[in-house]
Design a protein around this motif. Structure first.
Motif, PDB file in Angstrom:
ATOM      1  N   GLN A   4       0.861  -1.177   0.000  1.00 22.58           N
ATOM      2  CA  GLN A   4       0.000   0.000   0.000  1.00 22.58           C
ATOM      3  C   GLN A   4       0.904   1.236   0.000  1.00 22.58           C
ATOM      4  O   GLN A   4       1.586   1.504   0.985  1.00 22.58           O
ATOM      5  N   LYS A  46      -2.505   3.807  -1.544  1.00 22.10           N
ATOM      6  CA  LYS A  46      -2.970   3.967  -0.164  1.00 22.10           C
ATOM      7  C   LYS A  46      -3.921   5.155  -0.116  1.00 22.10           C
ATOM      8  O   LYS A  46      -3.523   6.305  -0.302  1.00 22.10           O
ATOM      9  N   ASP A  48      -5.904   6.128   2.467  1.00 24.20           N
ATOM     10  CA  ASP A  48      -6.034   6.781   3.765  1.00 24.20           C
ATOM     11  C   ASP A  48      -4.643   7.108   4.299  1.00 24.20           C
ATOM     12  O   ASP A  48      -3.869   6.202   4.620  1.00 24.20           O
ATOM     13  N   MET A  51      -3.093   5.459   7.420  1.00 25.22           N
ATOM     14  CA  MET A  51      -2.662   4.066   7.412  1.00 25.22           C
ATOM     15  C   MET A  51      -1.174   3.971   7.092  1.00 25.22           C
ATOM     16  O   MET A  51      -0.623   4.813   6.380  1.00 25.22           O
ATOM     17  N   HIS A  58      -0.680 -12.251   2.223  1.00 22.23           N
ATOM     18  CA  HIS A  58      -2.012 -12.848   2.294  1.00 22.23           C
ATOM     19  C   HIS A  58      -1.879 -14.369   2.278  1.00 22.23           C
ATOM     20  O   HIS A  58      -1.202 -14.931   1.415  1.00 22.23           O
ATOM     21  N   VAL A  79      -9.659  -6.968  10.875  1.00 25.07           N
ATOM     22  CA  VAL A  79      -9.273  -5.581  10.609  1.00 25.07           C
ATOM     23  C   VAL A  79     -10.106  -5.023   9.467  1.00 25.07           C
ATOM     24  O   VAL A  79     -10.546  -3.878   9.501  1.00 25.07           O
ATOM     25  N   ARG A  80     -10.340  -5.845   8.449  1.00 26.86           N
ATOM     26  CA  ARG A  80     -11.196  -5.457   7.332  1.00 26.86           C
ATOM     27  C   ARG A  80     -12.045  -6.651   6.951  1.00 26.86           C
ATOM     28  O   ARG A  80     -11.527  -7.748   6.743  1.00 26.86           O
ATOM     29  N   ALA A  81     -13.338  -6.455   6.869  1.00 31.68           N
ATOM     30  CA  ALA A  81     -14.263  -7.539   6.566  1.00 31.68           C
ATOM     31  C   ALA A  81     -14.007  -8.086   5.167  1.00 31.68           C
ATOM     32  O   ALA A  81     -13.443  -7.395   4.309  1.00 31.68           O
ATOM     33  N   LEU A  83     -14.079  -8.847   1.418  1.00 30.79           N
ATOM     34  CA  LEU A  83     -14.503  -8.022   0.296  1.00 30.79           C
ATOM     35  C   LEU A  83     -14.220  -8.772  -0.995  1.00 30.79           C
ATOM     36  O   LEU A  83     -13.082  -9.187  -1.233  1.00 30.79           O
ATOM     37  N   ALA A  92      -9.579 -10.330   2.928  1.00 31.02           N
ATOM     38  CA  ALA A  92      -9.855  -9.765   4.243  1.00 31.02           C
ATOM     39  C   ALA A  92      -8.527  -9.481   4.921  1.00 31.02           C
ATOM     40  O   ALA A  92      -7.485 -10.011   4.517  1.00 31.02           O
ATOM     41  N   LEU A  93      -8.575  -8.642   5.951  1.00 35.30           N
ATOM     42  CA  LEU A  93      -7.402  -8.380   6.773  1.00 35.30           C
ATOM     43  C   LEU A  93      -7.711  -8.775   8.206  1.00 35.30           C
ATOM     44  O   LEU A  93      -8.822  -8.551   8.695  1.00 35.30           O
ATOM     45  N   GLY A 103      -3.086 -10.721   5.732  1.00 37.49           N
ATOM     46  CA  GLY A 103      -4.236 -10.828   4.865  1.00 37.49           C
ATOM     47  C   GLY A 103      -4.689 -12.264   4.694  1.00 37.49           C
ATOM     48  O   GLY A 103      -3.933 -13.214   4.916  1.00 37.49           O
TER      49      GLY A 103
END
Length: 224
Positions: A4, A46, A48, A51, A58, A79-81, A83, A92-93, A103
């Motif tokens: 990222q 990236k 955001d 972050m 992963h 951390v992240r749903a 997707l 996901a994270l 990941g």
């Protein structure tokens, strides 16, 4: 694995010269990196600024949602749903109980690495943990067959944070890229505006240097 980065174009130039990568547009401003025509990584923008600028590994799984539930049951967190990325797969994270982020990838049409273990490609990922016994229990339960099953090729290790980094460094994963000459590669990193954080030093799995690119994303070089 993916990086990222604030500036994907700058990342393309840095890793292209360091590892000989070529690129293919993936989604949005993201690109797939290829070595000898095979996919080896992705570079993503990236979005955001709060972050971190990081490389993330992963782990492949046939069922992201089921594995994420097991992560949470073992004391980790989502951390992240999950997707879905079109027909490529589901990502996901997650974070382990000490906060190291990794990941999860449920492959669709994109299975992951096309090649690895050769110069310019993924070779190893090292988890730096504070409580190594707890890390053994957590990851051993999650990934036992993948990591330790019959015929499995070792690509995952763990060590105490203080073995290489200051004790206050947060637990984290460090991806390693194979190189033919670790010392020469660190010189290239510096010439391209990156930084050498540690090494080269001898590890049980080869000669390692911990470096960061010209945007601050840390990774390691591995000669063996």
């Amino acid at each position: 694995m993916d990086a990222q980065l604030p500036d994907v174009e700058a990342g393309k130039r840095f890793y292209g010269e360091l590892f000989g990568w070529a690129y293919e547009d993936a989604y949005g401003t993201s690109v797939w990196a290829r070595k000898d025509g095979e996919p080896v990584a992705a570079l993503a923008h990236k979005t955001d600024g709060r972050m971190p600028t990081v490389w993330t590994v992963h782990f492949s799984t046939p069922d992201v949602r089921a594995l994420l539930r097991r992560v949470e049951q073992a004391g980790g967190q989502a951390v992240r749903a999950p997707l879905r990325d079109g027909d490529l797969g589901v990502a996901a994270l997650a974070a382990d109980p000490e906060g190291a982020v990794f990941g999860l990838w449920q492959p669709g049409t994109y299975p992951g690495f096309g090649t690895r273990g050769t110069p310019g490609t993924f070779a190893w990922v090292q988890l730096y943990a504070r409580d190594t016994a707890a890390a053994n229990a957590f990851y051993g339960a999650l990934f036992h067959e993948a990591l330790f099953g019959a015929g499995a090729e070792p690509e995952f290790g763990r060590a105490a944070v203080a073995d290489v980094f200051p004790a206050e460094m947060p637990p984290h994963f460090l991806v390693h890229f194979r190189v033919g000459d670790c010392a020469a590669a660190t010189g290239t990193v510096q010439r391209l505006g990156g930084r050498v954080q540690a090494g080269p030093f001898d590890a049980s799995y080869g000669t390692v240097a911990v470096v960061s690119d010209n945007q601050g994303a840390s990774f390691a070089l591995l000669e063996r």
